[in-house]
Scaffold this motif. Sequence first.
Motif, PDB file in Angstrom:
ATOM      1  N   MET A  83       0.858  -1.177   0.000  1.00 54.39           N
ATOM      2  CA  MET A  83       0.000   0.000   0.000  1.00 54.39           C
ATOM      3  C   MET A  83       0.899   1.233   0.000  1.00 54.39           C
ATOM      4  O   MET A  83       1.359   1.695   1.035  1.00 54.39           O
ATOM      5  N   GLU A  84       1.166   1.711  -1.222  1.00 52.16           N
ATOM      6  CA  GLU A  84       2.136   2.780  -1.425  1.00 52.16           C
ATOM      7  C   GLU A  84       1.524   4.133  -1.081  1.00 52.16           C
ATOM      8  O   GLU A  84       0.501   4.516  -1.644  1.00 52.16           O
ATOM      9  N   PRO A  85       2.139   4.889  -0.169  1.00 54.11           N
ATOM     10  CA  PRO A  85       1.577   6.200   0.198  1.00 54.11           C
ATOM     11  C   PRO A  85       1.528   7.132  -1.001  1.00 54.11           C
ATOM     12  O   PRO A  85       2.440   7.161  -1.828  1.00 54.11           O
ATOM     13  N   THR A  86       0.443   7.907  -1.101  1.00 56.94           N
ATOM     14  CA  THR A  86       0.288   8.930  -2.125  1.00 56.94           C
ATOM     15  C   THR A  86      -0.292  10.170  -1.456  1.00 56.94           C
ATOM     16  O   THR A  86      -0.459  10.210  -0.238  1.00 56.94           O
ATOM     17  N   SER A  90      -3.801   5.322  -0.302  1.00 58.06           N
ATOM     18  CA  SER A  90      -2.664   4.515  -0.723  1.00 58.06           C
ATOM     19  C   SER A  90      -2.966   3.843  -2.063  1.00 58.06           C
ATOM     20  O   SER A  90      -4.104   3.447  -2.328  1.00 58.06           O
ATOM     21  N   ARG A  91      -1.936   3.727  -2.892  1.00 61.23           N
ATOM     22  CA  ARG A  91      -2.070   2.990  -4.141  1.00 61.23           C
ATOM     23  C   ARG A  91      -1.762   1.527  -3.869  1.00 61.23           C
ATOM     24  O   ARG A  91      -0.710   1.199  -3.307  1.00 61.23           O
ATOM     25  N   GLU A  92      -2.665   0.670  -4.281  1.00 62.10           N
ATOM     26  CA  GLU A  92      -2.499  -0.756  -4.055  1.00 62.10           C
ATOM     27  C   GLU A  92      -1.652  -1.360  -5.178  1.00 62.10           C
ATOM     28  O   GLU A  92      -2.025  -1.311  -6.348  1.00 62.10           O
ATOM     29  N   ILE A  93      -0.518  -1.912  -4.803  1.00 61.70           N
ATOM     30  CA  ILE A  93       0.350  -2.609  -5.757  1.00 61.70           C
ATOM     31  C   ILE A  93       0.345  -4.077  -5.365  1.00 61.70           C
ATOM     32  O   ILE A  93       0.961  -4.473  -4.367  1.00 61.70           O
ATOM     33  N   VAL A  94      -0.368  -4.882  -6.111  1.00 61.76           N
ATOM     34  CA  VAL A  94      -0.533  -6.293  -5.769  1.00 61.76           C
ATOM     35  C   VAL A  94       0.761  -7.036  -6.077  1.00 61.76           C
ATOM     36  O   VAL A  94       1.243  -7.031  -7.216  1.00 61.76           O
ATOM     37  N   THR A 166     -19.054   9.041  -5.839  1.00 67.06           N
ATOM     38  CA  THR A 166     -18.310   7.938  -6.436  1.00 67.06           C
ATOM     39  C   THR A 166     -16.902   8.385  -6.799  1.00 67.06           C
ATOM     40  O   THR A 166     -16.703   9.510  -7.271  1.00 67.06           O
ATOM     41  N   PHE A 167     -15.932   7.507  -6.568  1.00 63.55           N
ATOM     42  CA  PHE A 167     -14.549   7.776  -6.945  1.00 63.55           C
ATOM     43  C   PHE A 167     -13.884   6.452  -7.307  1.00 63.55           C
ATOM     44  O   PHE A 167     -14.380   5.373  -6.969  1.00 63.55           O
ATOM     45  N   ASN A 168     -12.759   6.533  -8.013  1.00 62.05           N
ATOM     46  CA  ASN A 168     -12.029   5.342  -8.444  1.00 62.05           C
ATOM     47  C   ASN A 168     -10.695   5.241  -7.729  1.00 62.05           C
ATOM     48  O   ASN A 168     -10.033   6.261  -7.471  1.00 62.05           O
ATOM     49  N   ILE A 169     -10.287   4.014  -7.420  1.00 57.46           N
ATOM     50  CA  ILE A 169      -8.981   3.744  -6.825  1.00 57.46           C
ATOM     51  C   ILE A 169      -8.186   2.905  -7.826  1.00 57.46           C
ATOM     52  O   ILE A 169      -8.622   1.812  -8.198  1.00 57.46           O
ATOM     53  N   PRO A 170      -7.018   3.403  -8.283  1.00 58.07           N
ATOM     54  CA  PRO A 170      -6.210   2.611  -9.220  1.00 58.07           C
ATOM     55  C   PRO A 170      -5.435   1.518  -8.492  1.00 58.07           C
ATOM     56  O   PRO A 170      -5.010   1.690  -7.346  1.00 58.07           O
ATOM     57  N   ILE A 171      -5.238   0.404  -9.161  1.00 55.25           N
ATOM     58  CA  ILE A 171      -4.514  -0.736  -8.610  1.00 55.25           C
ATOM     59  C   ILE A 171      -3.528  -1.215  -9.666  1.00 55.25           C
ATOM     60  O   ILE A 171      -3.870  -1.297 -10.849  1.00 55.25           O
ATOM     61  N   THR A 172      -2.318  -1.519  -9.242  1.00 53.17           N
ATOM     62  CA  THR A 172      -1.351  -2.145 -10.129  1.00 53.17           C
ATOM     63  C   THR A 172      -1.228  -3.613  -9.738  1.00 53.17           C
ATOM     64  O   THR A 172      -0.913  -3.930  -8.586  1.00 53.17           O
ATOM     65  N   VAL A 173      -1.492  -4.499 -10.680  1.00 51.22           N
ATOM     66  CA  VAL A 173      -1.524  -5.931 -10.406  1.00 51.22           C
ATOM     67  C   VAL A 173      -0.202  -6.546 -10.828  1.00 51.22           C
ATOM     68  O   VAL A 173       0.460  -6.064 -11.757  1.00 51.22           O
ATOM     69  N   GLN A 179      -5.575  -1.946 -12.943  1.00 51.24           N
ATOM     70  CA  GLN A 179      -6.937  -2.344 -12.620  1.00 51.24           C
ATOM     71  C   GLN A 179      -7.573  -1.188 -11.862  1.00 51.24           C
ATOM     72  O   GLN A 179      -6.900  -0.277 -11.388  1.00 51.24           O
ATOM     73  N   THR A 180      -8.881  -1.212 -11.725  1.00 48.29           N
ATOM     74  CA  THR A 180      -9.598  -0.135 -11.037  1.00 48.29           C
ATOM     75  C   THR A 180     -10.679  -0.732 -10.151  1.00 48.29           C
ATOM     76  O   THR A 180     -11.306  -1.733 -10.500  1.00 48.29           O
ATOM     77  N   VAL A 181     -10.898  -0.093  -9.009  1.00 55.88           N
ATOM     78  CA  VAL A 181     -12.097  -0.370  -8.235  1.00 55.88           C
ATOM     79  C   VAL A 181     -12.871   0.939  -8.120  1.00 55.88           C
ATOM     80  O   VAL A 181     -12.327   1.971  -7.728  1.00 55.88           O
ATOM     81  N   SER A 182     -14.125   0.899  -8.527  1.00 56.09           N
ATOM     82  CA  SER A 182     -15.009   2.051  -8.432  1.00 56.09           C
ATOM     83  C   SER A 182     -15.774   1.958  -7.119  1.00 56.09           C
ATOM     84  O   SER A 182     -16.435   0.947  -6.855  1.00 56.09           O
ATOM     85  N   VAL A 183     -15.669   3.006  -6.303  1.00 53.28           N
ATOM     86  CA  VAL A 183     -16.264   2.997  -4.967  1.00 53.28           C
ATOM     87  C   VAL A 183     -17.321   4.095  -4.870  1.00 53.28           C
ATOM     88  O   VAL A 183     -17.052   5.245  -5.217  1.00 53.28           O
ATOM     89  N   THR A 184     -18.497   3.725  -4.410  1.00 52.72           N
ATOM     90  CA  THR A 184     -19.571   4.701  -4.167  1.00 52.72           C
ATOM     91  C   THR A 184     -19.906   4.710  -2.690  1.00 52.72           C
ATOM     92  O   THR A 184     -20.265   3.670  -2.116  1.00 52.72           O
ATOM     93  N   TYR A 185     -19.741   5.881  -2.069  1.00 52.26           N
ATOM     94  CA  TYR A 185     -20.167   6.043  -0.687  1.00 52.26           C
ATOM     95  C   TYR A 185     -21.610   6.527  -0.701  1.00 52.26           C
ATOM     96  O   TYR A 185     -21.921   7.592  -1.246  1.00 52.26           O
TER      97      TYR A 185
END
Length: 248
Positions: A83-86, A90-94, A166-173, A179-185
Amino acid sequence: MKKTLLLLFTIFTAFMSKAQVNIPYQEIPYDVNYRWGLVDVNIAHGVVTLQTDGNQFIASLDGNSIPWEGRVFCISDQLRATMEPTDGLSREIVTYENGWYRKPLVAQYRDNSFDANNPANYKNIKGEGYLDADADTMEAVNVTADMLGMFYYFHQINFDAMNPGTFNIPITVEGGYDQTVSVTYNGRSTYTVGGVTYPTYSVTFEYSYHGAMSGYPVHAQVSTSSRVPLLLSADLPVGHIEMIHNPA
């Protein structure tokens, strides 16, 4: 425009007000319910484990069904990520992700004679193993492995500073693709489990899969105190699935 800028500001504030997350080792048990037409039954049990070690996040999901047509259907997922700080979340790097699907005979499962490591007895999301499993099944296994990352973000996102949006969180696999996860609060809510009503954050999220959104949005009711999802539910082609936290 003013409303859009306000939403962006509240999301930015929510991201900035939460730093690196420290999650001690924990095991979270779930019951899995299935609904299809008049069918409404508890079909499985599972345990999610998670912890952090610095900026390393480690999580797993192990679940098994009740006996069904002479077999027990089992899913096992593992996720390791940096979980890389930004400047925001955090950006998720799998760094490692895999999910296994198995379906031992009930008798083998009960007497421990089932060899879970025999490639004839499993299929995983890396394409290993020879067990007969269709593409939809393996996509579901992949999505459940992906969603383990949300257990981290449930701790990091400052929902109290947010307006619904709604916002998107980028993920590096692993392998280098994005990859992306779209999150709606959805806002504040409540959820009742075991006869106790808890204040919650209502959240919906959806992961991409092979370059497109999976089409399986997952709804979560996240405890405002523990940040543990009390409910994870999704509508699938085969029916409605619910994972309900069972603290007993």
